[in-house]
Design a protein around this motif. Sequence first.
Motif, PDB file in Angstrom:
ATOM      1  N   GLU A 146      18.782  18.238 122.702  1.00  0.00           N
ATOM      2  CA  GLU A 146      20.076  18.806 123.099  1.00  0.00           C
ATOM      3  C   GLU A 146      21.254  18.091 122.458  1.00  0.00           C
ATOM      4  O   GLU A 146      22.407  18.467 122.668  1.00  0.00           O
ATOM      5  N   ASN A 147      20.956  17.063 121.688  1.00  0.00           N
ATOM      6  CA  ASN A 147      21.989  16.294 120.977  1.00  0.00           C
ATOM      7  C   ASN A 147      23.072  15.777 121.922  1.00  0.00           C
ATOM      8  O   ASN A 147      24.266  15.825 121.625  1.00  0.00           O
ATOM      9  N   THR A 148      22.650  15.278 123.064  1.00  0.00           N
ATOM     10  CA  THR A 148      23.594  14.708 124.022  1.00  0.00           C
ATOM     11  C   THR A 148      24.007  13.308 123.583  1.00  0.00           C
ATOM     12  O   THR A 148      23.351  12.661 122.765  1.00  0.00           O
ATOM     13  N   THR A 149      25.099  12.844 124.151  1.00  0.00           N
ATOM     14  CA  THR A 149      25.634  11.529 123.815  1.00  0.00           C
ATOM     15  C   THR A 149      25.014  10.467 124.707  1.00  0.00           C
ATOM     16  O   THR A 149      24.986  10.611 125.928  1.00  0.00           O
ATOM     17  N   ILE A 150      24.510   9.422 124.116  1.00  0.00           N
ATOM     18  CA  ILE A 150      24.145   8.221 124.856  1.00  0.00           C
ATOM     19  C   ILE A 150      24.851   7.046 124.169  1.00  0.00           C
ATOM     20  O   ILE A 150      25.399   7.191 123.084  1.00  0.00           O
ATOM     21  N   SER A 151      24.862   5.902 124.823  1.00  0.00           N
ATOM     22  CA  SER A 151      25.649   4.779 124.306  1.00  0.00           C
ATOM     23  C   SER A 151      24.760   3.601 123.926  1.00  0.00           C
ATOM     24  O   SER A 151      23.713   3.370 124.542  1.00  0.00           O
ATOM     25  N   TYR A 152      25.207   2.870 122.923  1.00  0.00           N
ATOM     26  CA  TYR A 152      24.438   1.783 122.323  1.00  0.00           C
ATOM     27  C   TYR A 152      25.258   0.504 122.279  1.00  0.00           C
ATOM     28  O   TYR A 152      26.482   0.513 122.472  1.00  0.00           O
ATOM     29  N   LEU A 153      24.570  -0.600 121.969  1.00  0.00           N
ATOM     30  CA  LEU A 153      25.193  -1.914 121.897  1.00  0.00           C
ATOM     31  C   LEU A 153      24.906  -2.546 120.543  1.00  0.00           C
ATOM     32  O   LEU A 153      23.794  -2.464 120.021  1.00  0.00           O
ATOM     33  N   ALA A 154      25.920  -3.183 119.981  1.00  0.00           N
ATOM     34  CA  ALA A 154      25.769  -3.957 118.750  1.00  0.00           C
ATOM     35  C   ALA A 154      26.574  -5.241 118.890  1.00  0.00           C
ATOM     36  O   ALA A 154      27.405  -5.374 119.792  1.00  0.00           O
ATOM     37  N   ALA A 155      26.327  -6.197 118.002  1.00  0.00           N
ATOM     38  CA  ALA A 155      27.021  -7.484 118.064  1.00  0.00           C
ATOM     39  C   ALA A 155      27.505  -7.882 116.676  1.00  0.00           C
ATOM     40  O   ALA A 155      26.878  -7.569 115.655  1.00  0.00           O
ATOM     41  N   THR A 156      28.655  -8.583 116.646  1.00  0.00           N
ATOM     42  CA  THR A 156      29.206  -9.041 115.379  1.00  0.00           C
ATOM     43  C   THR A 156      30.041 -10.297 115.592  1.00  0.00           C
ATOM     44  O   THR A 156      30.521 -10.550 116.702  1.00  0.00           O
ATOM     45  N   LYS A 157      30.200 -11.058 114.526  1.00  0.00           N
ATOM     46  CA  LYS A 157      31.120 -12.197 114.555  1.00  0.00           C
ATOM     47  C   LYS A 157      32.255 -12.024 113.556  1.00  0.00           C
ATOM     48  O   LYS A 157      33.286 -12.675 113.685  1.00  0.00           O
ATOM     49  N   ASP A 158      32.061 -11.137 112.580  1.00  0.00           N
ATOM     50  CA  ASP A 158      33.054 -11.007 111.518  1.00  0.00           C
ATOM     51  C   ASP A 158      33.591  -9.585 111.349  1.00  0.00           C
ATOM     52  O   ASP A 158      34.381  -9.334 110.453  1.00  0.00           O
ATOM     53  N   PHE A 159      33.136  -8.640 112.176  1.00  0.00           N
ATOM     54  CA  PHE A 159      33.570  -7.244 112.159  1.00  0.00           C
ATOM     55  C   PHE A 159      33.130  -6.482 110.907  1.00  0.00           C
ATOM     56  O   PHE A 159      33.522  -5.334 110.715  1.00  0.00           O
ATOM     57  N   VAL A 160      32.294  -7.111 110.120  1.00  0.00           N
ATOM     58  CA  VAL A 160      31.766  -6.467 108.919  1.00  0.00           C
ATOM     59  C   VAL A 160      30.246  -6.334 109.006  1.00  0.00           C
ATOM     60  O   VAL A 160      29.675  -5.289 108.663  1.00  0.00           O
ATOM     61  N   HIS A 161      29.603  -7.393 109.474  1.00  0.00           N
ATOM     62  CA  HIS A 161      28.146  -7.387 109.628  1.00  0.00           C
ATOM     63  C   HIS A 161      27.803  -7.232 111.117  1.00  0.00           C
ATOM     64  O   HIS A 161      28.374  -7.930 111.959  1.00  0.00           O
ATOM     65  N   TYR A 162      26.877  -6.325 111.406  1.00  0.00           N
ATOM     66  CA  TYR A 162      26.539  -6.006 112.797  1.00  0.00           C
ATOM     67  C   TYR A 162      25.026  -6.049 113.005  1.00  0.00           C
ATOM     68  O   TYR A 162      24.249  -5.703 112.111  1.00  0.00           O
ATOM     69  N   LYS A 163      24.635  -6.476 114.189  1.00  0.00           N
ATOM     70  CA  LYS A 163      23.248  -6.381 114.614  1.00  0.00           C
ATOM     71  C   LYS A 163      23.176  -5.313 115.705  1.00  0.00           C
ATOM     72  O   LYS A 163      23.756  -5.472 116.781  1.00  0.00           O
ATOM     73  N   LYS A 164      22.494  -4.225 115.423  1.00  0.00           N
ATOM     74  CA  LYS A 164      22.303  -3.198 116.437  1.00  0.00           C
ATOM     75  C   LYS A 164      21.247  -3.672 117.433  1.00  0.00           C
ATOM     76  O   LYS A 164      20.140  -4.072 117.032  1.00  0.00           O
ATOM     77  N   LEU A 165      21.588  -3.640 118.709  1.00  0.00           N
ATOM     78  CA  LEU A 165      20.732  -4.217 119.742  1.00  0.00           C
ATOM     79  C   LEU A 165      19.965  -3.189 120.561  1.00  0.00           C
ATOM     80  O   LEU A 165      19.001  -3.537 121.228  1.00  0.00           O
ATOM     81  N   GLY A 166      20.410  -1.933 120.523  1.00  0.00           N
ATOM     82  CA  GLY A 166      19.638  -0.924 121.222  1.00  0.00           C
ATOM     83  C   GLY A 166      20.455  -0.079 122.179  1.00  0.00           C
ATOM     84  O   GLY A 166      21.679  -0.180 122.265  1.00  0.00           O
TER      85      GLY A 166
END
Length: 345
Positions: A146-166
Amino acid sequence: MKFEKFKGNPILRPDPACAWEERCVLNPAVVYDDARGEFVMLYRAAGNDKRHQIRLGLATSKDGVHFERAGGGPVFEGHRDDPDGGCVEDPRLTKIGDIYFLTYAARAYAPGQYWLEEWVEGVSRPPMYLESSDVYSEELPLFARENTTISYLAATKDFVHYKKLGRLTEPTVDDRDVMLFPEKVNGKYVLISRPKFKDAGVKMPSIWISFGDDLLEFGKPQLLLTGEQWWEQQRIGAGTPPIRTEKGWFMLYHGVDAKGVYRVGAVLLDLEKPEKVIARTKDFLMEPDQEFELCGIYEGCVFPTGAVVKDGTLYIYYGCADTYIGLATCNFAELINYLVRECAV
């Protein structure tokens, strides 16, 4: 009390010279980073492509008013074959310890140009924008079917490189406007969300709060706020991540009236029991009344997503008509005193 809108709004406009942000820029997350000595903005952007692929761009400012794009393309996006491959949108940033945590809404497939007349709410089997290289089947999980919206979490220290956490929210519930508190309360992480529960005893999508021992594991949500005033008749949702004050946790939220117009309110939550509302505006603090707020992809919308307190001033960053980014300000101490004095519940 009302916010003062910056006379030079919008502070960020679509860039006609850049394909991935030539149609709209909106709904930014903004923080003041002490190490950099500047305001940092992550903004939602999209071009004129049929899929309406949504990505996040980066801009910075020394004064909180005049922002300069980083250049070089988006800094955060979903890859087509990933769960968030359709879009990453409406970011919020919260610093916990020395890490900035990014919460964002996402879909499995891009939303398409939803503002066009031929777009139909709820078209999803298959989505009208589905291309041959996308995977679609009735056997897919609900959020993909149904292509509904769910929300995710990521982390960064420099706003350029991110670790997607799930994934942060349940895959069977459309859930967005998710944000974290900047510190634990009574040893628990705290999460704000706006799930579209169908059988929760509430009349509309509302603001919920939940607590957890881990940033990806939260308990059963509790209803925090639902619509009460005429300008909150259709739905409400959290706007800006909570800010700790001596009087309580401060947060902006949006309300949508019966005609679909978005306005802005504020709330104070108890410092030790944030599930308890201690003050809430009855009248809105900001509404769309400028051309760039009334005319765009979504007409009649001011949507706050970033708030920074710097030198006693509250800087409010908001999406305008799903097309631009605006700035409003106020004296933060005066606003908190107003909430305590005039809006106690």
